[in-house]
Scaffold this active site. Structure first.
Site, PDB file in Angstrom:
ATOM      1  N   GLY A   1       0.874  -1.170   0.000  1.00  0.00           N
ATOM      2  CA  GLY A   1       0.000   0.000   0.000  1.00  0.00           C
ATOM      3  C   GLY A   1       0.913   1.222   0.000  1.00  0.00           C
ATOM      4  O   GLY A   1       1.699   1.410   0.923  1.00  0.00           O
TER       5      GLY A   1
ATOM      6  N   GLY B   1       1.378   4.752   3.466  1.00  0.00           N
ATOM      7  CA  GLY B   1       2.507   4.052   2.849  1.00  0.00           C
ATOM      8  C   GLY B   1       3.627   5.010   2.451  1.00  0.00           C
ATOM      9  O   GLY B   1       4.807   4.751   2.703  1.00  0.00           O
TER      10      GLY B   1
ATOM     11  N   ASP C   1       2.086  -1.286  -4.605  1.00  0.00           N
ATOM     12  CA  ASP C   1       0.682  -0.851  -4.684  1.00  0.00           C
ATOM     13  C   ASP C   1       0.042  -1.501  -5.905  1.00  0.00           C
ATOM     14  O   ASP C   1       0.721  -1.738  -6.911  1.00  0.00           O
ATOM     15  CB  ASP C   1       0.582   0.673  -4.791  1.00  0.00           C
ATOM     16  CG  ASP C   1      -0.772   1.187  -4.295  1.00  0.00           C
ATOM     17  OD1 ASP C   1      -0.843   1.721  -3.167  1.00  0.00           O
ATOM     18  OD2 ASP C   1      -1.777   1.031  -5.032  1.00  0.00           O
TER      19      ASP C   1
ATOM     20  N   ARG D   1     -11.243   5.249   5.447  1.00  0.00           N
ATOM     21  CA  ARG D   1     -12.595   5.734   5.760  1.00  0.00           C
ATOM     22  C   ARG D   1     -12.890   7.054   5.070  1.00  0.00           C
ATOM     23  O   ARG D   1     -12.038   7.909   4.965  1.00  0.00           O
ATOM     24  CB  ARG D   1     -12.715   5.965   7.269  1.00  0.00           C
ATOM     25  CG  ARG D   1     -13.096   4.751   8.009  1.00  0.00           C
ATOM     26  CD  ARG D   1     -13.567   5.088   9.387  1.00  0.00           C
ATOM     27  NE  ARG D   1     -12.541   5.647  10.225  1.00  0.00           N
ATOM     28  CZ  ARG D   1     -12.760   6.146  11.436  1.00  0.00           C
ATOM     29  NH1 ARG D   1     -13.989   6.170  11.917  1.00  0.00           N
ATOM     30  NH2 ARG D   1     -11.784   6.616  12.159  1.00  0.00           N
TER      31      ARG D   1
ATOM     32  N   ARG E   1     -15.183   2.401  10.698  1.00  0.00           N
ATOM     33  CA  ARG E   1     -14.109   1.482  10.320  1.00  0.00           C
ATOM     34  C   ARG E   1     -14.708   0.144   9.885  1.00  0.00           C
ATOM     35  O   ARG E   1     -14.171  -0.544   9.028  1.00  0.00           O
ATOM     36  CB  ARG E   1     -13.173   1.244  11.514  1.00  0.00           C
ATOM     37  CG  ARG E   1     -12.340   2.449  11.878  1.00  0.00           C
ATOM     38  CD  ARG E   1     -11.315   2.090  12.934  1.00  0.00           C
ATOM     39  NE  ARG E   1     -10.509   3.249  13.286  1.00  0.00           N
ATOM     40  CZ  ARG E   1     -10.774   4.074  14.300  1.00  0.00           C
ATOM     41  NH1 ARG E   1     -11.808   3.880  15.060  1.00  0.00           N
ATOM     42  NH2 ARG E   1      -9.995   5.109  14.548  1.00  0.00           N
TER      43      ARG E   1
ATOM     44  N   HIS F   1      -9.235  -1.119  18.377  1.00  0.00           N
ATOM     45  CA  HIS F   1      -9.056   0.213  17.791  1.00  0.00           C
ATOM     46  C   HIS F   1     -10.399   0.648  17.228  1.00  0.00           C
ATOM     47  O   HIS F   1     -10.673   0.532  16.063  1.00  0.00           O
ATOM     48  CB  HIS F   1      -8.015   0.107  16.670  1.00  0.00           C
ATOM     49  CG  HIS F   1      -7.680   1.426  16.054  1.00  0.00           C
ATOM     50  ND1 HIS F   1      -7.323   2.524  16.778  1.00  0.00           N
ATOM     51  CD2 HIS F   1      -7.615   1.814  14.752  1.00  0.00           C
ATOM     52  CE1 HIS F   1      -7.054   3.525  15.952  1.00  0.00           C
ATOM     53  NE2 HIS F   1      -7.241   3.119  14.720  1.00  0.00           N
TER      54      HIS F   1
HETATM   55  N1  APR Z   1      -3.037  -4.418  -2.829  1.00  0.00           N
HETATM   56  C1  APR Z   1      -2.145  -3.424  -2.658  1.00  0.00           C
HETATM   57  N2  APR Z   1      -2.496  -2.144  -2.497  1.00  0.00           N
HETATM   58  C2  APR Z   1      -3.798  -1.860  -2.521  1.00  0.00           C
HETATM   59  C3  APR Z   1      -4.791  -2.853  -2.684  1.00  0.00           C
HETATM   60  C4  APR Z   1      -4.367  -4.173  -2.846  1.00  0.00           C
HETATM   61  N3  APR Z   1      -5.245  -5.166  -3.039  1.00  0.00           N
HETATM   62  N4  APR Z   1      -5.999  -2.246  -2.645  1.00  0.00           N
HETATM   63  C5  APR Z   1      -5.780  -0.942  -2.438  1.00  0.00           C
HETATM   64  N5  APR Z   1      -4.456  -0.695  -2.373  1.00  0.00           N
HETATM   65  C6  APR Z   1      -3.753   0.560  -2.190  1.00  0.00           C
HETATM   66  C7  APR Z   1      -4.445   1.735  -2.835  1.00  0.00           C
HETATM   67  O1  APR Z   1      -4.143   1.796  -4.225  1.00  0.00           O
HETATM   68  C8  APR Z   1      -3.834   2.914  -2.067  1.00  0.00           C
HETATM   69  O2  APR Z   1      -2.695   3.455  -2.704  1.00  0.00           O
HETATM   70  O3  APR Z   1      -3.712   0.885  -0.806  1.00  0.00           O
HETATM   71  C9  APR Z   1      -3.431   2.277  -0.737  1.00  0.00           C
HETATM   72  C10 APR Z   1      -4.166   2.861   0.456  1.00  0.00           C
HETATM   73  O4  APR Z   1      -3.772   4.162   0.577  1.00  0.00           O
HETATM   74  P1  APR Z   1      -4.773   5.342   0.949  1.00  0.00           P
HETATM   75  O5  APR Z   1      -6.045   5.162   0.206  1.00  0.00           O
HETATM   76  O6  APR Z   1      -4.038   6.630   0.794  1.00  0.00           O
HETATM   77  O7  APR Z   1      -5.093   5.039   2.499  1.00  0.00           O
HETATM   78  P2  APR Z   1      -4.225   5.405   3.782  1.00  0.00           P
HETATM   79  O8  APR Z   1      -4.632   6.726   4.293  1.00  0.00           O
HETATM   80  O9  APR Z   1      -2.799   5.146   3.502  1.00  0.00           O
HETATM   81  O10 APR Z   1      -4.795   4.315   4.811  1.00  0.00           O
HETATM   82  C11 APR Z   1      -4.603   2.934   4.580  1.00  0.00           C
HETATM   83  O11 APR Z   1      -4.823   2.367   6.908  1.00  0.00           O
HETATM   84  O12 APR Z   1      -5.517   3.571   8.768  1.00  0.00           O
HETATM   85  C12 APR Z   1      -5.877   2.665   7.802  1.00  0.00           C
HETATM   86  O13 APR Z   1      -8.207   3.126   7.556  1.00  0.00           O
HETATM   87  C13 APR Z   1      -6.961   3.214   6.935  1.00  0.00           C
HETATM   88  O14 APR Z   1      -7.465   1.109   5.980  1.00  0.00           O
HETATM   89  C14 APR Z   1      -6.834   2.346   5.729  1.00  0.00           C
HETATM   90  C15 APR Z   1      -5.333   2.111   5.633  1.00  0.00           C
END
Ligand code: APR
Length: 320
Positions: A10, A15, A34, A83, A89, A176
């Protein structure tokens, strides 16, 4: 000694921040994975171009192929959907459970010896599922929540009392979510428990209760402000503290979502409790004594996590 390898699954908001902090602290070479092609590579390149001014020397690579995480020492998972305002959540459960299945398979295939830290929400259920999907030992798969929740509690207390954050230490137990249990009795300012601070008249009981509630709602407060995502700086910093304790065998005692095997009277569930994190992973659950009201709040929190896990089992029967 070969450099350590940190794989970030991610490459979104958290990330990217994890990659920056890992690089700045020179924890190891960083791989940013990603599903969206280019996101990891773009962030890796951007951060690499800050190396000369920041004075760090690590390699960063972006990828959409699991083979690139091969041999990782630490894997931090944020893959999934965050979210949106008004979304709990738990609403995320079904979408992110499918993501955990893919991530678990990738880790099992390429990084079976890694220490895995899950951040994806709903945290306690996702880390439980990730351990099952990956098949890694329970002591090597852990969830990041307590460090973040207690950091938020510390921040609010320091701000309220007008004291340095350096002298504040806070403890939060449980899942959490809305049922998390900030423990005033084990939270201190220069070693003085908050319960004594209330007795001394430095903080009113009502104000303390408000701060406890604000801590519980800490994530939602930021979602409400950002409107297009959730918190990322403090969540990333919290996971880095856990990764560092593992990589440097610091044996820090940190609150984290760990697999309980009878401790606190709980078996087979992931819940937030204090744990020693060292080279062996989650090395030792620290069982603190809870009074009746703390026990009641903890049990309520465990029940909420159990509810989410039951929902996961319904969606993915093979997890049963
Ligand atoms: N495999 C790899 N990456 C993925 C997949 C997958 N199957 N599905 C989604 N992603 C990637 C998305 O493309 C995105 O870049 O995961 C990333 C998530 O990043 P954001 O949407 O920016 O979310 P972020 O704020 O980093 O939070 C990630 O952590 O705190 C928790 O609730 C939050 O569940 C969320 C996670």
């Amino acid at each position: 000694m070969a450099r350590r390898k940190i794989a970030l699954i991610g490459a979104g908001q958290i990330g990217g921040t994890l990659a920056l902090l890992s690089a700045q602290k020179e924890l190891g070479d960083v791989v940013l994975f990603d599903v969206v092609e280019g996101v990891g590579a773009g962030k890796a390149l951007d951060i690499a171009q800050s190396a000369v001014t920041q004075g760090f020397d690590v390699a960063l690579k972006g990828t959409s192929e699991y083979k690139d995480i091969e041999g990782a020492d630490v894997v931090i998972v944020t893959a999934g959907v965050p979210r949106k305002p008004g979304m709990s959540r738990d609403d995320l459960l079904e979408i992110n459970l499918k993501v955990m299945e893919q991530v678990g398979a990738g880790i099992a295939k390429y990084a079976g010896n890694a220490f895995v830290i899950c951040i994806t929400n709903p945290l306690d259920a996702m880390v439980w599922a990730l351990q099952k999907f990956s098949g890694l030992p329970t002591g090597k798969v852990i969830g990041m929540a307590g460090v973040l929740d207690s950091s938020r509690f510390c921040h609010f207390i320091a701000e309220e009392l007008g004291v340095s954050i350096e002298d504040v230490s806070a403890f939060v137990l449980g899942g959490h979510g809305d049922t998390m249990v900030p423990l005033a009795r084990y939270s201190t300012v220069a070693g003085i428990p908050l319960t004594d601070i209330v007795k001394m008249g430095w903080l009113s009981k009502d104000r303390l209760d408000e701060i406890v509630q604000r801590t519980r709602d800490g994530g939602a407060e930021i979602v409400g402000l950002l409107k297009t995502g959730s918190a990322f700086y403090a969540p990333a910093a919290s996971a880095i503290a856990m990764a560092e304790s593992y990589l440097k065998d610091k044996k820090r005692v940190l609150p984290a979502a760990v697999h309980l095997d009878g401790e606190y009277g709980v078996k087979g569930t992931y819940v937030g409790v204090p744990v020693v994190i060292g080279a062996g992973g989650a090395e030792k659950v620290v069982e603190i004594a809870l009074n009746a009201s703390e026990r009641k709040a903890f049990d309520k929190s465990v029940a909420a996590v159990d509810g989410l896990i039951a929902a996961c089992r319904k969606i993915a029967p093979k997890l049963a």
